[in-house]
Design a protein around this motif. Structure first.
Motif, PDB file in Angstrom:
ATOM      1  N   ARG A 177       0.835  -1.204   0.000  1.00  0.00           N
ATOM      2  CA  ARG A 177       0.000   0.000   0.000  1.00  0.00           C
ATOM      3  C   ARG A 177       0.873   1.259   0.000  1.00  0.00           C
ATOM      4  O   ARG A 177       0.597   2.218  -0.715  1.00  0.00           O
ATOM      5  CB  ARG A 177      -0.910   0.006   1.244  1.00  0.00           C
ATOM      6  N   LEU A 231       3.629   1.630  -1.235  1.00  0.00           N
ATOM      7  CA  LEU A 231       4.306   1.789  -2.534  1.00  0.00           C
ATOM      8  C   LEU A 231       3.323   2.184  -3.642  1.00  0.00           C
ATOM      9  O   LEU A 231       3.688   2.187  -4.814  1.00  0.00           O
ATOM     10  CB  LEU A 231       5.030   0.500  -2.902  1.00  0.00           C
ATOM     11  N   ARG A 275       2.759   6.126  11.525  1.00  0.00           N
ATOM     12  CA  ARG A 275       1.738   5.436  10.712  1.00  0.00           C
ATOM     13  C   ARG A 275       0.581   6.382  10.367  1.00  0.00           C
ATOM     14  O   ARG A 275      -0.029   6.253   9.309  1.00  0.00           O
ATOM     15  CB  ARG A 275       1.230   4.196  11.439  1.00  0.00           C
ATOM     16  N   LEU A 335      -1.425   4.730   7.155  1.00  0.00           N
ATOM     17  CA  LEU A 335      -1.745   3.359   7.564  1.00  0.00           C
ATOM     18  C   LEU A 335      -2.653   3.352   8.786  1.00  0.00           C
ATOM     19  O   LEU A 335      -3.293   2.344   9.084  1.00  0.00           O
ATOM     20  CB  LEU A 335      -0.466   2.572   7.859  1.00  0.00           C
ATOM     21  N   PRO A 388      -5.864   8.256   1.048  1.00  0.00           N
ATOM     22  CA  PRO A 388      -5.417   6.902   1.396  1.00  0.00           C
ATOM     23  C   PRO A 388      -3.906   6.757   1.252  1.00  0.00           C
ATOM     24  O   PRO A 388      -3.262   7.519   0.519  1.00  0.00           O
ATOM     25  CB  PRO A 388      -6.158   6.000   0.397  1.00  0.00           C
ATOM     26  N   VAL A 389      -3.378   5.763   1.933  1.00  0.00           N
ATOM     27  CA  VAL A 389      -1.926   5.580   2.004  1.00  0.00           C
ATOM     28  C   VAL A 389      -1.296   5.472   0.617  1.00  0.00           C
ATOM     29  O   VAL A 389      -0.206   6.023   0.385  1.00  0.00           O
ATOM     30  CB  VAL A 389      -1.580   4.351   2.881  1.00  0.00           C
ATOM     31  N   ASN A 390      -1.964   4.795  -0.301  1.00  0.00           N
ATOM     32  CA  ASN A 390      -1.356   4.574  -1.623  1.00  0.00           C
ATOM     33  C   ASN A 390      -1.369   5.838  -2.494  1.00  0.00           C
ATOM     34  O   ASN A 390      -0.793   5.852  -3.576  1.00  0.00           O
ATOM     35  CB  ASN A 390      -2.039   3.416  -2.354  1.00  0.00           C
ATOM     36  N   ILE A 400       4.411   8.568  -0.259  1.00  0.00           N
ATOM     37  CA  ILE A 400       5.431   8.442   0.781  1.00  0.00           C
ATOM     38  C   ILE A 400       6.224   7.153   0.533  1.00  0.00           C
ATOM     39  O   ILE A 400       5.743   6.231  -0.113  1.00  0.00           O
ATOM     40  CB  ILE A 400       4.799   8.418   2.195  1.00  0.00           C
ATOM     41  N   MET A 441       8.301   4.119   2.654  1.00  0.00           N
ATOM     42  CA  MET A 441       8.323   3.633   4.032  1.00  0.00           C
ATOM     43  C   MET A 441       9.203   2.399   4.160  1.00  0.00           C
ATOM     44  O   MET A 441       9.161   1.508   3.312  1.00  0.00           O
ATOM     45  CB  MET A 441       6.887   3.314   4.457  1.00  0.00           C
ATOM     46  N   GLY A 489       7.081  -0.354  -6.756  1.00  0.00           N
ATOM     47  CA  GLY A 489       6.406   0.948  -6.694  1.00  0.00           C
ATOM     48  C   GLY A 489       6.263   1.591  -8.066  1.00  0.00           C
ATOM     49  O   GLY A 489       5.268   2.268  -8.354  1.00  0.00           O
ATOM     50  N   MET A 499       3.460  -0.104  -9.963  1.00  0.00           N
ATOM     51  CA  MET A 499       2.159   0.391  -9.516  1.00  0.00           C
ATOM     52  C   MET A 499       1.853   1.751 -10.150  1.00  0.00           C
ATOM     53  O   MET A 499       0.715   2.151 -10.272  1.00  0.00           O
ATOM     54  CB  MET A 499       2.119   0.512  -7.988  1.00  0.00           C
ATOM     55  N   ALA A 529      11.785   2.000  -1.166  1.00  0.00           N
ATOM     56  CA  ALA A 529      11.032   3.169  -0.696  1.00  0.00           C
ATOM     57  C   ALA A 529      11.464   4.439  -1.432  1.00  0.00           C
ATOM     58  O   ALA A 529      10.676   5.362  -1.584  1.00  0.00           O
ATOM     59  CB  ALA A 529      11.239   3.333   0.810  1.00  0.00           C
TER      60      ALA A 529
END
Lengths: 273, 357
Positions: free
Chosen positions: A179, A181, B64, B69, B88-90, B94, B96, B116, B119, B164
């Motif tokens: 998530r 990423l 988090r 998250l 949302p996190v995605n 960022i 991590m 990454g 995606m 990351a």
């Protein structure tokens, strides 16, 4: 004294002991199978041996005699596919969801999934009979509907196979990493979770297939034809062919279990390397 | 382990300066238990901030929350001025690195780093190039085809760092990434992290419970306690001018000695010292005194040596005062006081932190 008892309990059996145990267990399994094999070559009551029972399987003139078996095999294969589908569509997503989002429900899910192993098939059928009157009214009376019942009977085995895989990997952190990423939940599921649950999914599927191919009670009591009920019917007219197919189905299940064991061993090797 | 230091000008190396991050009154509850109690923190672009605190103080929860998250129950989280609380996190852009090894086991190091970018639908050739560059940055360009189980813990965390960084995130979040590593690798990797962070000028939040790690690596350190930030400052400020007794005790070694505040100074052991907190009310207090602010001298406070330990560059000696209390002092390794030896102490006169007695 307690120390010596502890040592004895913890001690690994010696090589000779292991060999004796292996031979005894092996004989228990192999003798009936060899007896079945020998039976398939017997020429009636004359005491001689023949390949006739095996060659008859490929005789077009005899095909009509085995039609019930063909139907049974076909039905069992369909049932296996649908049952695996139920495991993958219902059980797998539920387990992933509970593992990642509702960890407090893990215990409840485990109990629900393990319960069917404690219920004898005959008791299950008594409970399922009225349910199936409803199932038939909705989906019809085709044999594939048995997969709903089989989905319940394979639950404990499929649950264990998937759970052991889930427990071996820190799926929560992997999902969070995915998530972070930039992956959506769906992509995390497809690119992270499912590839790492591959072994558990394959093992659960193979176990489901093995259970379905060996199931007799539910199909018989609900008047459906699968490979096992077909074999029973065939045995009443041609005992030799029934035993040949019983042997073949044993081999198929054996191969499936061998594959599962091999996957487990590979996983063990990988985790310790 | 040999560390390869990359000096090439890669695409990852030319990343834009980091973002400005602000946490404003962030509140987070877990089943009625308050984990974050109005945390406010501002991180400048390109700054490296360490969140330091004991277990359960809320530092990981804060990180988090910033990552997305954890959903927060109140407050605002701004990245470059934009409130991302509902993002949302995605979508937060960022990077991590987690405490536990989080490489995808079914992918090679190279594929992990590429994840990454995949995606973000970056083309295969570009993905491979950038992954190779980033792995080179962390000194693992020769391990591109290895799986996680073929890498050591330190190497896995380097790959996780590369993974990351490869997407050029606006903020880098490090959640105790060194805690699972052995001491030597930990020191090497923390220096690597700092080097890379400086090279990329990426805004970084680093969570740790190891005060030495925090002081060694960060531009500023935020000390957390019970869901709140007690003090934010440079490592030097935190050490020499701890704002609260908790910070004084948590960061570095400290002696607790009773003293009396009057007229803006504190009197202890027969000497008068300046205060860190100028507004401390008059009366009896507990004084937090660093071991290196006490020296052995030919005259002064009489004491008896209890133990003395050699610590390489210096020596730490415990002495018993006349009132029976034991305090520690730090001095040159050349002086070797013997247990039972009568000595005299002198206070250096550095400002001290005081708290309720």
């Amino acid at each position: 004294m307690s120390r010596s008892v502890a040592t004895r309990i913890g001690a690994e059996p010696g090589k000779a002991t292991r060999s004796v145990i292996l031979i005894i267990v092996g004989l228990v399994f192999i003798i009936p199978i060899l007896a079945m094999l020998q039976f398939t070559f017997r020429a009636g009551l004359s005491g001689g041996y023949t390949f006739a029972h095996w060659t008859a399987l490929f005789d077009p003139a005899q095909a009509s005699n085995y039609s019930i078996l063909v139907v049974g095999i076909g039905n069992s294969l369909i049932l296996a596919v649908v049952t695996v589908g139920i495991v993958l569509v219902v059980l797998l997503p539920t387990m992933i969801l509970v593992h990642l989002q509702f960890p407090r429900l893990r215990r409840v899910l485990e109990i629900v999934c393990i319960v069917p192993i404690t219920v004898p098939a005959i008791v299950l059928v008594v409970g399922l009979a009225p349910v199936y009157s409803v199932v038939v009214s909705i989906f019809g009376g085709d044999t594939w509907t048995l997969a709903f019942a089989y989905g319940i009977t394979v639950l404990p085995y499929a649950y264990r196979a998937i759970q052991s895989n889930l427990g071996a990997i820190d799926m929560i952190t992997l999902s969070e990493a995915g998530r972070s990423l930039g992956a959506s939940w769906l992509r995390v599921l497809w690119h992270v979770i499912l590839p790492n649950l591959r072994r558990g999914i394959i093992a659960a599927s193979f176990i489901a297939v093995a259970v379905v191919l060996g199931e007799f009670t539910i199909a018989s009591l609900l008047n459906r034809i699968n490979i096992q009920t077909a074999l029973l019917q065939l045995a009443q007219t041609d005992g030799y062919v029934a035993v040949i197919f019983a042997l073949l189905s044993l081999i198929v299940v054996f191969v499936i279990l061998l594959l599962i064991g091999r996957m487990g061993r590979n996983r063990g090797n990988r985790s310790t390397s | 382990m040999t560390i390869t230091t990359s000096t090439s000008t890669s695409s990852i190396g030319s990343a834009a300066p980091g973002a400005n991050v602000q946490l404003i009154d962030v509140v987070k509850d877990y089943s009625g238990q308050r984990a974050l109690d109005g945390v406010t923190l501002s991180i400048n672009p390109g700054e490296f901030i360490a969140l330091l605190g004991p277990s359960g103080c809320g530092k990981t929860t804060a990180l988090r929350a910033l990552s997305g998250l954890e959903l927060v129950d109140g407050g605002h989280i701004l990245i470059d001025g934009k409130d991302v609380v509902d993002v949302p996190v995605n979508k937060r852009d960022i990077g991590m690195v987690f405490q536990s090894y989080s490489l995808f086991p079914h992918l090679t190091a190279g594929e992990n780093v590429e994840f990454g970018l995949r995606m973000r639908k970056v083309g295969a050739a570009e993905r491979r190039r950038r992954a190779a560059e980033t792995l080179e940055l962390v000194g693992l360009d020769h391990h591109v085809g290895r799986y996680a189980h073929q890498l050591s813990g330190g190497q896995q965390q380097r790959v996780a760092l590369a993974r990351a960084l490869v997407t050029k995130p606006r903020v880098l979040l490090l959640d105790e990434p060194l805690s699972a590593l052995d001491a030597k690798v930990r020191v090497q990797l923390r220096e690597e992290i700092r080097r890379i962070q400086t090279e990329l000028s990426i805004t970084t939040l680093f969570v740790t419970h190891d005060q030495e790690e925090a002081l060694a690596i960060a531009d500023r350190v935020a000390v957390m306690r019970a869901g709140n930030i007690e003090q934010v400052g440079t490592p030097e400020e935190l050490y020499s001018k701890p704002a609260t007794p908790f910070v004084a005790e948590f960061v570095g070694l400290t002696n607790r000695v009773t003293g009396v505040v009057s007229g803006g100074t504190v009197e202890l052991l027969g000497q008068r010292l300046p205060l860190v907190q100028a507004d401390a009310p008059d009366g009896e207090v507990r004084v937090y005194l660093r071991p290196e602010h006490i020296t052995l001298s030919s005259s002064g406070i009489p004491a008896t040596v209890v133990t003395s330990s050699f610590l390489g560059s210096h020596r730490r000696t415990n002495v018993r005062l006349e009132d029976g209390s034991v305090i520690s002092l730090q001095h040159s390794a050349r002086l070797v006081p013997a247990p039972g030896e009568a000595v005299h102490l002198e206070l250096s006169g550095a400002p001290v932190t005081v708290g309720p007695s």
